[in-house]
Structures are given as C-alpha cells and as structure tokens.
Scaffold this motif. Structure first.
Motif, PDB file in Angstrom:
ATOM      1  N   GLN A 149       5.450  -0.442   8.411  1.00 49.17           N
ATOM      2  CA  GLN A 149       6.416  -1.121   7.552  1.00 49.17           C
ATOM      3  C   GLN A 149       7.021  -0.160   6.539  1.00 49.17           C
ATOM      4  O   GLN A 149       8.211  -0.175   6.279  1.00 49.17           O
ATOM      5  CB  GLN A 149       5.708  -2.273   6.834  1.00 49.17           C
ATOM      6  CG  GLN A 149       6.636  -3.133   6.012  1.00 49.17           C
ATOM      7  CD  GLN A 149       5.897  -4.364   5.494  1.00 49.17           C
ATOM      8  OE1 GLN A 149       4.854  -4.747   6.009  1.00 49.17           O
ATOM      9  NE2 GLN A 149       6.458  -4.992   4.479  1.00 49.17           N
ATOM     10  N   ASP A 154       6.789  -2.674  13.084  1.00 53.35           N
ATOM     11  CA  ASP A 154       6.610  -3.446  11.854  1.00 53.35           C
ATOM     12  C   ASP A 154       7.873  -3.347  11.005  1.00 53.35           C
ATOM     13  O   ASP A 154       8.129  -2.326  10.378  1.00 53.35           O
ATOM     14  CB  ASP A 154       5.385  -2.942  11.084  1.00 53.35           C
ATOM     15  CG  ASP A 154       4.888  -3.977  10.084  1.00 53.35           C
ATOM     16  OD1 ASP A 154       5.618  -4.959   9.833  1.00 53.35           O
ATOM     17  OD2 ASP A 154       3.771  -3.801   9.554  1.00 53.35           O
ATOM     18  N   GLU A 155       8.653  -4.393  11.005  1.00 50.64           N
ATOM     19  CA  GLU A 155       9.907  -4.473  10.260  1.00 50.64           C
ATOM     20  C   GLU A 155      10.816  -3.270  10.511  1.00 50.64           C
ATOM     21  O   GLU A 155      11.113  -2.503   9.595  1.00 50.64           O
ATOM     22  CB  GLU A 155       9.623  -4.626   8.759  1.00 50.64           C
ATOM     23  CG  GLU A 155       8.709  -5.818   8.496  1.00 50.64           C
ATOM     24  CD  GLU A 155       8.819  -6.379   7.086  1.00 50.64           C
ATOM     25  OE1 GLU A 155       9.701  -5.937   6.334  1.00 50.64           O
ATOM     26  OE2 GLU A 155       8.027  -7.275   6.759  1.00 50.64           O
ATOM     27  N   THR A 159       1.566  -7.972   9.127  1.00 56.74           N
ATOM     28  CA  THR A 159       1.097  -6.592   9.203  1.00 56.74           C
ATOM     29  C   THR A 159      -0.399  -6.547   9.496  1.00 56.74           C
ATOM     30  O   THR A 159      -0.882  -5.665  10.219  1.00 56.74           O
ATOM     31  CB  THR A 159       1.413  -5.862   7.886  1.00 56.74           C
ATOM     32  OG1 THR A 159       2.823  -5.868   7.693  1.00 56.74           O
ATOM     33  CG2 THR A 159       0.928  -4.430   7.913  1.00 56.74           C
TER      34      THR A 159
HETATM   35 MG   LIG Z   1       4.039  -6.649   6.365  1.00 49.57          MG
END
Ligand SMILES: [Mg+2]
Ligand SMILES: Nc1ncnc2c1ncn2[C@@H]1O[C@H](COP(=O)(O)OP(=O)(O)O)[C@@H](O)[C@H]1O
Lengths: 358, 255
Positions: free
Chosen positions: B85, B176-177, B43
């Motif tokens: 995220q 992000d994810e 991140t």
């Molecule tokens: Mg992360």
C-alpha cells in the motif's frame, strides 16, 4: 561526458566501467606496488596500517553500509583474527595457512554472533554487538594459557616458502594483496544475488522477505563475511603492531571502524577505503600542527577522539554520503563542466515508510 | 479448480479482531477485488497470504497446497507476488537492481561461486537481466532503468513495484491499492496494465482498491469487507448495489 557504448548485458557485469577506468585502476595498482621502492620505512609502515584498516573498513561496510546492520563489536573480530593468526604462527603453522585460518575462524564467530541478533536492529543490535566485543576482550585477557593474559605476547615474523616477510615492507605488500583480494570478492558479492539480497534487507525487510529472501540466512552470511574479512585484517594487524595485548581491541577501536564507514560514505567500497585513509591520516595531521595550536589546545588530552567525534557528527549532518559522496559529486562536476547545475546533486527527501514488520 | 482459497481465516491483534471468519476462493485468471473502508482488514488479509502475519484461525490454500504455515520467504517461489500500500521498494538501489531482486526466488547459485563470480553466476545474471528487461519493456520503464528509486516520482515508483512483482513470474499477484497516490491519468494507465497482466501474462490477481471506477473496469468479482467481515461478494454491480455495502459506506468513503 563519455558513456561507453553498450552492446550486451554482459558488459554491465564487468567491474571496470569502460577502458578509462580499467587503465586508471591498473595505474593505481602499479603505483601502489612501486611505492616502497621510493618512500621511507616510516611511510611504508603507515601505508601498510592504512591498508589493514581499509580491509577492516570493507568488512564493516558490507555489514553496515550494504546490509544496514550496525556493529560496535568489530574490534573483537579484529582481535580474534589477530590472536588466531599469531597463536597459530607461534605453534609453527605456516603464514599461508594461519592467515586464512584466522579469517575462517573469525567468520565462524561472526555467524555465531549473527544468529542471536537476527531479530534485532538499530540501537539494540549496536548494544548486543558491543556486549559481544567486551566479552571477547575479557576472554583474551583471562585466558592466560593461550593469549598471554594482560601482558600479551610478541608476534612472530611470518615467512612464505622460507622467505621471511620482515619489517614495514612485508606488512605493506601482504596487506596490499589481501586488500585487493578482499575488494575483488566484495565487488563480486555486490554484483551477485547475495549482494542484492543484502541491499534489499537494508532498504526494506518486509519486501525483501516477499521477494523470497531468507532474512535469517542472509543476515548470518553477511555477519560471517564481514567478520571473516575483519579477521583477515586482524591477522595482518598482529604483524603491524608486533605485540598483541587485549586492550588494543577495545570499544575505541570499534568506534574507529564505525567512523571509517560513516565518514567514508555508507554503501560504497570506495568510501571504506577513503574513510580508512582519513582515519589514519588525521592523527598524523594533528601531530604535525599540534605544537602550533593556540591556547595550548594541542596539549588537551582528548584532542584526537573529540576531533573524530566532531567530524563524524558534521559528516552525518551535512554530507550523509561521506567522503565518497563528495567524490561522486566532484566527478560529476568535472564530467559536466561547464554545464554543471547545482540541483543535479541535491538530495531528494526520502519518502516515508509506514508498513513495518513490528 | 480454484487457484486460491481462504478458509474461515481470522486475525487478532491483542483485543482487536482485524479479520474474522473470512472465506473466499479465487479462480485462475480472474481479477478478484477487495473493497471496504479504511481499517476493514484488507491489508491484513494480504499480510496473511504473504505470511507476514500468521492467521489466528483458518487455512490458506494455494494451488492445492496448504500455505498457512510455510515461512514468508518461500511465498515468492510458490508463485505469489505482491505490492504494498505504501510502496516498499529498495530506495537506495537502482530500478534495475530492484527488478533483479525480484528475480531472487529464481536464483540458485552457490555462495562460493558468487565470491568468485564464476561463469555459472555470470550466465545466471545475464538470464535474469533478460527477464528484467522484458518487464522494463512491458511497462515502458526504459528511461528510468539506471536511476535510484529515491529519485523517481511517486507514480513511476508504483509502476516499478508492479514490475518487481512481475519479475517473480507469479501465478498470483496481490495488489494493495495500486491507484493510491496516482492522478487520474496514471490510474487509468494502471488499469490498462492490470488488464494486460491478466490477459497477456495470464496472471491471477487479487486487488485491494478504493477507486471504484478502476474496480469496476477490471474486476471479475468483488468482495466488500467491513470491520473484518465479508459484507457482500459478487460482480462489481451486484456488490455496489448491495444495501449492506451502501450502509457501511455512509459517512465513509463514497462508493
Ligand atoms: Mg490497507
Ligand atoms: N500489526 C498490527 N498490529 C495491531 N493492529 C493492526 C496491525 N495491522 C493492522 N492492524 C489493525 O487491523 C485493522 C485492519 O487494518 P488493515 O488491514 O490495515 O486495514 P485496511 O482495510 O485499511 O487495509 C485496523 O484496525 C488496524 O489498526
């Protein structure tokens, strides 16, 4: 429930949703315009005061309710507007110029206070704006030559094109016109990129930035607009009180303004107006029942502020949507009657935010 | 020529070296995945690219331009969009408003024009709305259009965030994810959207992801990260079989 049939995106950009609401607002406006013909001077004066506070409420609502920036200094903006307008009038500047000038100068002060507080939020911002408020209060008191010092000065009766705008009616109509204009501009802002940028900053600064929103510029503009609108309210307030003194623009007034937006319902222009109505009507209601209260409660000196405080706390605890939240639920209830289900109005728990700038 | 390059970037937080000496390039049109255990610095790399953090060392090059020191709000109009995220949507606005905020970097109407909602603003608004509707259609979000984000289920919010990023019309998309918090079906669906975005819209994607099945399905190349350093970089199969990577994951999340 009747949902208007939509045939184009432009339809979603109109201010009044459907013909019903257009008629309702037109009727409301006509009633407002006719009220002074029916009601007595006292009530017209009080309603004028209500409009002025509604204007100031809309100003603070844009800042606190839509941009998420708390200000405990908006009484100072009201003061700057009031003094600017009154001082210009006293120097022979016509009302049609002095009032907008009051708004503009206050907007300038708004940007001025906005810039150093850009990196602050929450409590820090509240304290910084509070400090700004007390600085302005001191300046109004000490700058004798301009402001008349602690004693203040009497405000001249304004005139437009030779017609004097006298008494309660003058203030009433002037405030009504400014209120309508201010609400119209605010609605325009809210359906434009600027309004969305403000909301974005309120809900998540980090992703607002990633969407291309310049936090510093947008916050300064929000401060400027909020201050400018409050300055206009201040200019009118000068005519409402007719005598300006620096102690009318103290922290208590700032707290009243904050109470208006919280009780009215954050994030709603209706809320600002409902809140102002509540704020102006409650003291009248207290005055009416004061002598009948048991245990000498009515004679307690701090009754009014404590009651405001109590109501503010209760609203924040039990109805974060404020009066407007109630209003929306009530409308939904009648629109769906008799099929209303309670869970439809239940608030969802907002999800956790973990990724923060600092 | 590569569309993005990180040159020897590093990020220190006080004493913590979250990222150290990381270099990689991303080719136009590819899906480049970053994997690694929690706290590896994935991140942080995204936050450096979107300029929320300024790298302690190194350079970021996007489309031939050094973006290491441009302000964060100018990243979007360079053509870089991202998701977060932990979902960072505008929770008290509607889905449509969220998408329209994604159009912000494309709006250039003046302040006074907005005060009066002049015809120029109205025209621009309708154009933005058309673009937002394209995205709504692309992701099948029609039935949530006017709902508040706070009232939407988690899985839908993930898709809305993807949509908001698409409204920027990015050349480079940072995810992000994207599958975190999603169930198996939703994750599979997310995989299809990523492929569609790559194939139909031609957007280059850098993705941080834990779900190895998803990584394997969509990635052209994979970079494995641990403790802020690159362990391995190559095709998904190469990286998964890399002995260093296997060692880093023992005791951590399964590969
Ligand atoms: Mg992360
Ligand atoms: N703003 C910050 N301040 C201090 N430490 C941070 C900050 N952001 C990330 N870190 C640290 O950097 C390391 C990498 O974090 P992160 O990039 O979020 O990992 P992940 O690979 O799980 O996304 C972690 O040790 C984390 O604690």
């Amino acid at each position: 429930m009747i949902a208007p049939f939509k045939t184009g995106y432009a339809q979603d950009l109109t201010l009044a949703k459907g013909p019903g609401s257009r008629i309702a607002y037109a009727v409301l406006l006509a009633v407002m315009a006719a009220i002074p013909l029916v009601l007595g001077e006292f009530y017209v004066g009080e309603l004028g005061g209500l409009f002025i506070f509604a204007i100031a409420g809309v100003g603070l609502m844009l800042l606190t309710g839509y941009t998420g920036l708390v200000s405990l200094g908006n009484a100072a903006f009201l003061g700057i507007g009031a003094y600017t307008n009154a001082i210009l009038l006293a120097r022979g500047v016509p009302f049609l110029i002095s009032l907008p000038a009051a708004g503009l100068l206050t907007a300038f002060f708004g940007v001025l206070i906005g810039v150093p507080t850009l990196r602050m939020s929450g409590l820090y911002l509240a304290i910084a704006t509070l400090a700004f408020g007390s600085i302005i209060g001191t300046v109004l008191q000490k700058w004798d030559g301009l402001t008349g010092g602690f004693d203040g000065f009497a405000v001249q009766t304004p005139s437009i094109l030779g017609f004097k705008i006298e008494g309660a009616w003058g203030v009433y109509y002037a405030a009504l016109i400014v209120l309508v204009l201010v609400v119209w501009v605010s609605l325009n802002i809210l359906r434009s990129p600027l309004g969305r940028a403000m909301v974005a900053i309120r809900d998540s600064e980090i992703s607002a930035q990633s969407m291309g929103i310049n936090l510093a510029v947008t916050k300064s503009i929000a401060f400027g607009i909020s201050a400018g609108i409050t300055g206009l309210a201040g200019g009118l307030y000068a005519h409402y009180v007719r005598h300006l003194a620096p102690d009318s623009f103290d922290i208590l007034l700032s707290i009243q303004l904050v109470t208006i937006v919280f009780i009215g319902g954050l994030g709603s222009l209706h809320g600002a107006i409902f809140g102002a109505a509540f704020m102006r009507l409650l003291p009248q209601a207290i005055a009416m029942v004061r002598d009948d209260l048991p245990f000498g409660l009515g004679q307690l000196p701090g009754l009014e502020p404590s009651l405001f405080g109590l109501i503010l706390v209760l609203v924040i605890m039990f109805e974060p949507g404020g009066i407007n939240g109630r209003w929306v639920k009530l409308k939904a209830y009648f629109a769906a009657f008799p099929l209303h289900r309670k869970p439809a109005a239940r608030r969802q728990k907002s999800y956790a935010k973990s990724e923060r700038l600092r | 020529m590569s569309i993005f390059a990180a040159q020897d970037i590093a990020m220190n937080f006080g004493g913590i070296r979250a990222v150290e000496g990381v270099s990689f390039t991303v080719e136009p049109g590819e899906v480049f995945s970053i994997i690694g255990p929690n706290g590896a610095g994935k991140t942080t790399i995204f936050n450096m690219i979107s300029r929320i953090y300024t790298p302690s060392a190194g350079k970021l090059i996007f489309a031939g331009e050094d973006i290491t020191s441009i302000p964060p709000h100018q990243i979007a109009n360079r053509g870089i969009a991202r998701t977060f995220q932990n979902i960072e949507l505008f929770a008290n606005a509607t889905l449509l408003q969220n998408l329209l905020i994604g159009r912000h970097c494309h709006s250039q109407v003046g302040l006074l024009a907005q005060f009066g909602f002049l015809p120029s603003v109205r025209r621009a608004e309708i154009a933005h709305r058309e673009k937002a509707e394209e995205v709504i259609e692309f992701l099948g979000l029609q039935r949530y259009r006017d709902q508040l984000i706070a009232n939407l289920p988690y899985g839908v919010r993930k898709v809305v965030e993807l949509g908001r990023a698409l409204c920027i019309e990015p050349k480079l998309l940072l995810l992000d994810e994207p599958s975190s918090g999603l169930n198996v079906e939703e994750t599979e669906e997310m995989g299809y959207w990523i492929e569609d975005i790559k194939q139909d819209l031609g957007v280059t994607i850098i993705m941080v992801e834990h779900d190895m099945k998803l990584v394997h399905a969509v990635s052209d190349r994979v970079m494995a990260l641990a403790s802020g350093r690159i362990l391995a970089l190559g095709t998904s199969a190469e990286v998964q079989n890399d002995p260093e990577v296997i060692r880093a994951y023992i005791g951590g999340a399964p590969v």
